[in-house]
Scaffold this motif. Structure first.
Motif, PDB file in Angstrom:
ATOM      1  N   PRO A 107      30.632   5.092  36.151  1.00 22.91           N
ATOM      2  CA  PRO A 107      30.884   6.240  35.251  1.00 22.91           C
ATOM      3  C   PRO A 107      29.598   6.943  34.819  1.00 22.91           C
ATOM      4  CG  PRO A 107      32.201   4.341  34.599  1.00 22.91           C
ATOM      5  CD  PRO A 107      31.223   3.849  35.620  1.00 22.91           C
ATOM      6  N   ASP A 112      33.039  10.350  37.641  1.00 23.96           N
ATOM      7  CA  ASP A 112      34.493  10.397  37.754  1.00 23.96           C
ATOM      8  C   ASP A 112      35.018   8.969  37.935  1.00 23.96           C
ATOM      9  OD1 ASP A 112      33.656   9.800  40.254  1.00 23.96           O
ATOM     10  OD2 ASP A 112      34.548  11.527  41.259  1.00 23.96           O
ATOM     11  N   ARG A 113      36.303   8.882  38.292  1.00 27.42           N
ATOM     12  CA  ARG A 113      36.892   7.548  38.438  1.00 27.42           C
ATOM     13  C   ARG A 113      36.246   6.813  39.607  1.00 27.42           C
ATOM     14  NH1 ARG A 113      39.813   6.817  42.811  1.00 27.42           N
ATOM     15  NH2 ARG A 113      40.594   8.598  44.004  1.00 27.42           N
ATOM     16  N   GLN A 194      37.487   9.555  49.469  1.00 29.18           N
ATOM     17  CA  GLN A 194      36.895   8.951  48.277  1.00 29.18           C
ATOM     18  C   GLN A 194      37.251   7.468  48.163  1.00 29.18           C
ATOM     19  OE1 GLN A 194      37.878  11.425  44.837  1.00 29.18           O
ATOM     20  NE2 GLN A 194      36.150  12.762  45.305  1.00 29.18           N
TER      21      GLN A 194
END
Length: 693
Positions: A107, A112-113, A194
């Motif tokens: 993070p 982002d995740r 991703q």
């Protein structure tokens, strides 16, 4: 935690260690290199070292990070540390450690995740292969995935792959240019989706620590002491991650055995272990050679196996010394065909079971997984329970999943009984009866549940006051690490899968040319030597009983054209009917000589004599060279000849670098023929052993 003094700590913590193990355990903070032969108690040594550093106040438990290469080994290390009263030290695989760190820092660095982790890369490799126009058969995809894994472990980019693959003599499933295109396409597909593969865990964690100073400082404030097990198997990528962890510090303990380097095909290299003292000249080096695992008979055979290796670097010259009482001599057997060999093995297994050897203490080891089926059938026909290592995972079995659910539920409101009784009570409705079923699948399920009870007994014996909650936490940790308890049954496993394990009785089967060494290794000296080390690993898995067998044909009635493995030459007793070397199987002298350090071709006479490239590090033992020169001078005076007539300076230098253990090793040095060996061999070997000079 208040630190106890080293003096008050030593009697309870260090008693029971031999002098070399103790020296490693109490060595200064770091750097420390432990050269540990098979069966010499390396896990015991390094866990005692960690405990000693913590109890002596050198480091807090939470500041220790110990890494190894398998989840099972990491779990074993945690169990040993817990028994020594150490809680909080991290013992993980490289990938598990990197995954935790990356998840924590993601993070802050990415924002982002966290990206999901791929459980397997074949689907995306298949898409990449299709883009490039290659076939997508499972065998081709597995080979392409292996090349991608090797490249990433070796820090090779798609652009650099063709040159690197040629240099490493990779046996790729397509042209290097096509593999590079698959590699490039795979990375693009993966990044667009991703997701990360297991290699990315190491790559991204390394990048975070190298490129983000604040993150690196936080990590290095947290972890101060590092231990790396099986250091001979480290890849360039793992070494780079280790360097990022260290950040220029030297509080590092490494443990390894060059003789057990068996993962070169995946990018592993013993070079960091061999060059440890060049990087850290002040390092403490300890050699563990007392073998507590195997009988002297097994140890003697293991020493013969590895003693015949060609061009062994100095860091690999560990000669095991058996510490156990005498046992039976290893047995050798030849069969007409594979089914006959499997039947013979099953018959001998049955004899051992009848003699009281537990099924879980017996293993059948082979070179490739395809050999398993014949032995599964033979053991089933003999009524012998077995487990295929690499088959269905323990914690994925239906009865174990049901047991875990029941145990979790019970742990929420644990009964007021001692741990083992509570576990038995919870498992009774799942199928753990008082008496085992007669056999078959029901007995296999019962054995699995019983192993959960035995794990509770182990926890109760090592952790004071352990309750059901603590037990379930241990189970969860083991399930995450795929570190199962012992289940009753003969183990069937490949030699690679057997690394790090041991049994009372080991059957090494299929020891024929083309299988061990594997056919595609022929013609490559480095590959042949890795096959020899794999054989050595197999031999050193046995504590007491060792059976070595081969067959002359694959099928009953087939042409008996196979030859026993070249690695058996010199191992069989003189009176054994197969003791002589089969015709046409003598070791060829025409193989192109290669460097024993880097594997590259040797270019001139001196390089060939030394067995290494001019640019590779010397393994010269200067004290040995001085003794050899003293002996040569004395011998020359006796013979009334110039010293060079006995041996030239270059030959003495080669002997002092390669330190052969026997006459075969002497002959392998360029310039030493059978005549010299007959005349001077016994004297030279005595000088090497320190008995003369």
């Amino acid at each position: 935690m208040a630190a106890t003094s080293p003096t008050s700590d030593r009697p309870s913590l260090l008693d029971g260690l031999d002098p070399e193990q103790r020296a490693a355990a109490i060595a200064p903070r770091g750097p420390v290199c432990v050269l540990a032969g098979a069966g010499t108690g390396k896990t015991r040594t390094i866990t005692h070292r960690i405990a000693h550093l913590i109890r002596s106040g050198h480091v807090a438990a939470g500041q220790v990070l110990a890494v190894t290469f398998t989840a099972r080994a990491a779990g074993e290390m945690r169990t040993r540390l817990r028994a020594l009263g150490v809680e909080g030290a991290q013992a993980l695989t490289f990938h598990a450690a990197a995954r935790r760190q990356l998840r924590y820092f993601w993070p802050r660095v990415v924002g982002d995740r966290p990206w999901d982790l791929l459980e397997g890369k074949l689907r995306l490799v298949g898409q990449a292969a299709h883009r490039v126009g290659l076939g997508t058969e499972p065998e081709i995809l597995r080979d392409l995935a292996s090349e991608v894994e090797w490249a990433k472990a070796s820090l090779v980019t798609p652009e650099d792959y063709p040159v690197a693959a040629a240099r490493a003599q990779r046996d790729a499933p397509a042209s290097p240019a096509q593999v590079a295109e698959v590699y490039r396409a795979y990375e693009a597909i993966k990044n667009n989706a991703q997701v990360l593969d297991f290699d990315d865990l190491l790559l991204h964690t390394t990048a975070v620590l190298e490129e983000h100073g604040e993150v690196a400082r936080e990590f290095r404030d947290r972890y101060r002491c590092f231990v790396v097990d099986e250091y001979q198997d480290v890849t360039p990528l793992q070494q780079r991650l280790l360097d990022a962890w260290l950040g220029g510090r030297d509080d590092l303990t490494v443990v390894g055995d060059v003789n057990q380097t068996i993962y070169s095909f995946g990018g592993a290299s013993p070079r960091p272990l061999l060059e440890f003292t060049r990087r850290f000249p002040e390092a403490t080096v300890v050699r563990l050679e007392r073998d507590y695992r195997s009988t002297p008979q097994v140890v003697a055979l293991a020493n013969k196996v590895i003693g015949a290796a060609r061009n062994r670097p100095a860091g690999s010259r560990l000669r095991l010394v058996g510490q156990r009482p005498d046992g039976p001599e290893p047995r050798f057997a030849e069969f007409d065909d594979e089914p006959a060999e499997a039947t013979g093995v099953a018959s001998r297994v049955r004899q051992l079971l009848d003699a009281g050897v537990a099924a879980s203490e017996i293993a059948v080891l082979y070179r490739v997984n395809a050999q398993s089926e014949t032995y599964e059938q033979a053991l089933a026909d003999a009524g012998v329970p077995y487990l295929v290592r690499g088959g269905e995972r323990f914690f994925d079995r239906r009865e174990i999943r049901q047991a875990m659910i029941s145990l979790r539920t019970a742990a929420a409101d644990p009964p007021p009984t001692e741990l083992v009784t509570a576990v038995r009570s919870v498992l009774a409705p799942v199928g753990l009866t008082e008496q085992p079923p007669a056999g078959g699948a029901a007995k296999e399920r019962w054995d699995g549940l019983l192993s959960l009870v035995e794990l509770a007994e182990e926890l109760a014996a090592t952790v004071k006051g352990a309750d059901l909650r603590r037990y379930v936490a241990e189970l969860e940790q083991r399930a995450a690490a795929q570190h199962p308890p012992t289940v009753e049954g003969v183990t069937l496993a490949s030699l690679h899968a057997a690394k790090g394990l041991e049994w009372d009785a080991v059957f090494l089967v299929g020891l024929a040319e083309g299988t061990l060494p594997i056919q595609h290794a022929d013609g490559d000296d480095n590959a042949i030597e890795e096959e020899r080390r794999l054989f050595y690993v197999g031999v050193t898995r046995a504590r007491e009983h060792l059976w070595l067998s081969w067959s002359l044909s694959r099928h009953p009635g087939g042409r008996r054209h196979r030859r026993r493995s070249r690695f058996l030459y010199g191992l069989l007793p003189e009176q054994h009917p197969d003791a002589r070397v089969p015709r046409g199987q003598q070791i060829s002298k025409a193989a192109k000589p290669r460097c024993r350090v880097c594997g590259g071709p040797l270019r001139d006479t001196m390089e060939i004599k030394l067995g290494r490239c001019d640019g590779c590090p010397s393994t010269l033992d200067e004290e040995l060279l001085a003794r050899l020169k003293n002996w040569r001078s004395s011998r020359a005076r006796e013979l009334k000849v110039p010293p060079f007539v006995v041996f030239t300076d270059a030959t003495l230098l080669a002997i002092a670098e390669q330190q052969p253990h026997d006459r075969h090793g002497l002959v392998s040095i360029s310039g030493i023929g059978s005549g010299k060996v007959e005349r001077f061999g016994a004297d030279v070997l005595a000088v090497i052993r320190g008995e003369r000079g």
